[in-house]
Enzyme design. Structure first.
Site, PDB file in Angstrom:
ATOM      1  N   ARG A 259       0.788  -1.159  -0.088  1.00 23.77           N
ATOM      2  CA  ARG A 259       0.155  -0.085   0.055  1.00 23.77           C
ATOM      3  C   ARG A 259       0.796   1.165  -0.138  1.00 23.77           C
ATOM      4  NH1 ARG A 259      -4.950  -2.152   3.775  1.00 23.77           N
ATOM      5  NH2 ARG A 259      -5.189  -4.025   2.564  1.00 23.77           N
ATOM      6  N   ARG A 274       1.265   1.185  10.642  1.00 18.40           N
ATOM      7  CA  ARG A 274       0.740   1.706   9.007  1.00 18.40           C
ATOM      8  C   ARG A 274       2.016   1.283   8.423  1.00 18.40           C
ATOM      9  NH1 ARG A 274      -3.542   3.699   6.909  1.00 18.40           N
ATOM     10  NH2 ARG A 274      -4.173   4.375   9.095  1.00 18.40           N
ATOM     11  N   GLU A 349      -7.554  -1.064  14.571  1.00 21.39           N
ATOM     12  CA  GLU A 349      -7.979  -1.707  13.691  1.00 21.39           C
ATOM     13  C   GLU A 349      -7.212  -2.964  13.232  1.00 21.39           C
ATOM     14  OE1 GLU A 349      -9.162  -0.142   9.689  1.00 21.39           O
ATOM     15  OE2 GLU A 349      -8.957  -2.337   8.841  1.00 21.39           O
ATOM     16  N   SER A 352     -10.943  -6.570   9.216  1.00 18.05           N
ATOM     17  CA  SER A 352     -12.156  -5.940   8.352  1.00 18.05           C
ATOM     18  C   SER A 352     -12.775  -6.767   7.614  1.00 18.05           C
ATOM     19  CB  SER A 352     -11.301  -4.773   7.805  1.00 18.05           C
ATOM     20  OG  SER A 352     -12.283  -3.951   6.963  1.00 18.05           O
ATOM     21  N   ARG A 391       0.148  -5.538  12.150  1.00 18.20           N
ATOM     22  CA  ARG A 391      -0.834  -5.073  13.408  1.00 18.20           C
ATOM     23  C   ARG A 391      -1.117  -5.984  14.695  1.00 18.20           C
ATOM     24  NH1 ARG A 391      -5.054  -1.115  10.525  1.00 18.20           N
ATOM     25  NH2 ARG A 391      -3.469   0.151   9.903  1.00 18.20           N
TER      26      ARG A 391
END
Length: 425
Positions: A259, A274, A349, A352, A391
């Site tokens: 990403r 991130r 988070e 998802s 994460r």
RNA sequence: GGAGAGGUGGCCGAGCGGUUGAAGGCAGCGGUCUUGAAAACCGCCAGGGGUGCAAGCCCCUCGAGGGUUCGAAUCCCUCCCUCUCCGCCA
């Protein structure tokens, strides 16, 4: 993509959805453009019919004069058809970007608002009370030597990293454990390519173009680095007509995810939270329309089982309209407790799960055939995270740290990791 | 990277420029037979779109895009993709 034919009849609903999602699209322009397309299509059909009849007449024996007249008329028709086809192509080209800009419908229970306006559905597990000053995962790595962002920056740039020592084992163990959980739930495991053709990426409604793109493109090719295995797993059944008996299809994919994180500079950017590349085990399901809501719950249930096994306190939230991606009809995130996040700990988070209904299927052309109905239908697609490795590592380190700087490994993970703790050093 | 072969319906696979939207097979659906099932036999069965209450009618589609022709799955060009062999290589 939505079906342009339902635009008009569900116009108000679509306009409301766009507003809730804070997407600025001219739905009426799309309706008008679609009308022009069908008008020209109808006109072209009639003209083609005349042309076909004319050609059928050319099979007979004709005397030279008749033949000459026939040929001349044929040429004339051909030009008219070419002209109409040109107009049709132009109108289609005008409709296309409008359709792509329109997001999916919205689940009636999805809350209004933005990122902060989610509905909390439930909390599981108690955030731990520390009787010592806990460290964040970066500080723990400083003691335990688990990842190296300086080296990552030197070699690849900001937000690229090396995992080291037990963090490497942790990455492998988490994947292996997640695979056991998803297989137990019937999701057949795949490893997938980490790149995909742009056509496939587009089909899943990830936009690789534009300045806010989250996707890396590979120069000189028509390939992108995938942002999630959802892209490659979804691509498997692109342009495919499935049998009803084959549904639901449960797949899971182990892949790297890339990403660009364009526009997110400075945002929750601490450490592993991130990053530009990470490893993920993803679930992907294809269902009949009437089964997708139940599958959505099923996927969330698997996610919860994994977090429970890792002894990470979490909450399940129903994401608000303004925070949904275009393809998602409804999205449940699971946020894990991270003791050092924010001021005194916060949920962040970890997974998802989205129900994309037929939005992706329409562009991918993934349909299915019912046993008793002649009309084929688009399937529904869903995706959800089994494990997003970095994460999850953050959550494990911060939640299970001990006063001596070591980290206790949750019982369910020990056999996969081969360790009961990391450190102290 | 070099050489060759090929891309046709859910799948496999035929296809002299007009009678091929497409043979045949498999799968599927319906039926005969059977106590039931299997086998065998008979019949049906491409997808998408337009129009219509519907039955239906019409159009498009043989990898994509151009071209030749009154007419193209069939001929020509360009591109894309797949496969095989050789080279390189974890």
């Amino acid at each position: 993509m939505l079906d342009p034919r339902i635009l008009e009849s569900r116009r108000d609903e679509i306009v409301a959805s766009c507003k809730s999602r804070r997407v600025d699209v001219d739905v009426d322009a799309a309706i008008a453009a679609h009308q022009r397309v069908t008008e020209i299509q109808t006109e072209l059909n009639g003209l083609n019919q005349r042309r076909n009849e004319h050609q059928a007449g050319g099979k007979r024996k004709l005397d030279p004069a008749e033949r000459e007249a026939h040929v001349a008329e044929g040429r004339q028709l051909k030009e008219e058809v070419a002209e109409l086809e040109k107009r049709l192509a132009a109108e289609r080209a005008a409709l296309q970007p409008l359709m792509l800009a329109i997001p999916n419908f919205l689940h009636p229970d999805s809350p209004q608002g933005g990122e902060a306006d989610f509905n909390e559905l439930r909390r599981v597990g108690e955030p731990r009370k520390f009787d010592f000053q806990p460290l964040d995962h970066m500080a723990l790595s400083g003691k335990l030597d688990l990842f190296d962002f300086e080296a990552g920056a030197k070699v690849s740039g900001q937000k690229w990293y090396f995992l080291k020592n037990e963090a490497v084992l942790l990455e492998l163990a988490l994947q292996r454990m997640a695979i056991d959980f998803v297989m137990e739930a019937g999701f057949a495991p795949f490893t997938t390519p980490d790149v995909a053709r742009k056509e496939i990426v587009d089909g899943l409604a990830f936009s690789p173009r534009g300045s806010e793109s989250q996707i890396y493109s590979i120069e000189g090719t028509d390939l992108d680095l995938i942002g999630t295995a959802e892209i490659t797993l979804g691509g498997i059944n692109a342009d495919t007509l499935l049998d009803e008996a084959d549904l639901p299809l449960r797949m899971s994919g182990v892949s790297h995810c890339f990403r660009t994180e364009a526009g997110s500079a400075g945002r929750e950017s601490k450490g592993l939270y991130r990053v530009h590349q990470f490893t993920k085990v993803e679930m992907f399901a294809i269902t009949r329309p009437e089964d997708s809501a139940a599958m959505h719950d099923e996927i969330v249930a698997v996610e919860e089982r994994i977090l429970q096994a890792l002894e990470i306190p979490y909450r399940v939230i129903d994401i608000a309209a303004g925070d949904l991606g275009a393809p998602a009809y409804r999205k449940f995130d699971i946020e894990g407790w991270m003791p050092m996040r924010g001021d005194g700990g916060d949920y962040g988070e970890l997974t998802s799960a989205s129900n994309c209904t037929d939005y992706q299927a329409r562009r991918l052309k993934t349909r299915f055939r019912r046993a008793d109905v002649k009309k084929n239908e688009f399937v529904h697609t869903l995706n959800g995270t089994a494990i997003a490795v970095p994460r999850t590592i953050v959550a494990i380190l911060e939640n299970h740290q001990r006063s001596d700087g070591s980290v206790a490994i949750p019982a369910a993970l020990q056999s996969y990791l081969g360790l009961e703790r990391i450190g102290p050093r």
